[in-house]
Motif scaffolding. Structure first.
Motif, PDB file in Angstrom:
ATOM      1  N   GLN A   1      16.856 -21.633 -31.890  1.00  0.00           N
ATOM      2  CA  GLN A   1      16.287 -20.288 -31.879  1.00  0.00           C
ATOM      3  C   GLN A   1      15.368 -20.112 -30.674  1.00  0.00           C
TER       4      GLN A   1
ATOM      5  N   VAL B   1       9.193 -12.877 -36.493  1.00  0.00           N
ATOM      6  CA  VAL B   1       9.484 -14.118 -35.775  1.00  0.00           C
ATOM      7  C   VAL B   1       9.797 -15.231 -36.770  1.00  0.00           C
TER       8      VAL B   1
ATOM      9  N   ASN C   1      10.829 -14.978 -39.791  1.00  0.00           N
ATOM     10  CA  ASN C   1      12.042 -14.699 -40.557  1.00  0.00           C
ATOM     11  C   ASN C   1      13.311 -15.159 -39.852  1.00  0.00           C
ATOM     12  N   ARG C   2      13.261 -15.323 -38.524  1.00  0.00           N
ATOM     13  CA  ARG C   2      14.434 -15.829 -37.812  1.00  0.00           C
ATOM     14  C   ARG C   2      14.781 -17.238 -38.266  1.00  0.00           C
ATOM     15  N   TRP C   3      13.756 -18.033 -38.582  1.00  0.00           N
ATOM     16  CA  TRP C   3      13.993 -19.394 -39.071  1.00  0.00           C
ATOM     17  C   TRP C   3      14.214 -19.412 -40.579  1.00  0.00           C
TER      18      TRP C   3
ATOM     19  N   SER D   1      15.724 -17.162 -42.302  1.00  0.00           N
ATOM     20  CA  SER D   1      16.981 -16.493 -42.679  1.00  0.00           C
ATOM     21  C   SER D   1      18.047 -17.491 -43.129  1.00  0.00           C
TER      22      SER D   1
END
Length: 241
Positions: free
Chosen positions: A56, A111, A113-115, A117
């Motif tokens: 990411q 930010v 939430n990207r990990w 998800s």
């Protein structure tokens, strides 16, 4: 003649070290930890690159050599990580037996939430890191002697997650996570003393997270049974490195 050659070699080595390209820093990053630096520019001592964590994009990281760290027996840098929704700054250092990280700043929910998800979890609100310090020995797998300190707080808010094929929603109060003394953390409500979550990094490279009865209640999916609020009712592990 010999003196001239020696002086010339010393000057050459000095310039080579002083202007070593930033790309060299990628060669010392262990591939198994999921950290990479792309598009590096500048030098090994003062540069910038795009940081990727676990695949990411984490933003732009800027590093500057800290000569004072040498007096402490370490090779150290001041670093700043910035991107849409987050600004983190601190110091990283490599000593004779361990690596050390000091970090502070804030990160927006978008930010994080990207990990999250990949676990079908989404939060709202910002996370703040205050005085976070981590020390990890290079032989951590055999000694388990790492240490941590500092606080991580979250302002609370709605939480969405998916479990066993079903969607759930809840609202959590503001939370405070206290790190240490080992590579571990305990999370509490900011206005309470009952633990909600316990986490630790294990010598085998796995992260272990335990969820208490109270957290399942606040998250809108109470764990069945007559457990006490502070009891861990669900524990998961995932490999970090």
């Amino acid at each position: 003649m010999l003196r001239t050659v020696v002086v010339g070699l010393l000057l050459f080595l000095g310039f080579a070290v002083a202007f070593a390209p930033a790309a060299l820093i990628r060669t010392v990053l262990p591939a198994e930890v999921g950290v990479d630096l792309l598009e590096p520019s500048g030098t090994l001592w003062n540069g910038v690159a795009r940081l990727y964590l676990g695949g990411q994009d984490a933003g732009l990281v800027d590093w500057r050599f800290r000569p004072v760290a040498i007096l402490q027996g370490r090779l150290g840098y001041a670093v700043e990580l910035s991107g849409p929704g987050h600004t983190l700054s601190g110091n990283v250092a490599a000593g004779l037996g361990a690596g050390r990280l000091e970090i502070r700043g804030s990160v927006a929910a978008a930010v994080v939430n990207r990990w999250l998800s990949v676990y079908d979890i989404a939060i709202t609100g910002a996370i703040t890191l205050d005085g976070v310090e981590l020390t990890v020995p290079y032989d951590f797998a055999s000694t388990a002697a790492g240490s941590a300190s500092g606080d991580v707080t979250w302002e609370g808010g709605p939480v969405r997650y998916r479990l066993a094929g079903r969607d759930y929603a809840g609202a959590l109060p503001p939370l405070a996570g206290h790190l240490g003394p080992a590579l571990e953390a305990v999370v509490f409500p900011q206005d309470g003393q009952t633990p909600l979550l316990k986490a630790a990094i294990l010598p085998n490279g796995f992260a272990k997270v335990g969820i208490t009865m109270l957290l399942t209640q606040l998250a809108g999916n109470p764990w069945p049974g007559s457990h006490q609020d502070h009891e861990v009712v669900l524990e998961v592990e995932e490999q970090l490195f």
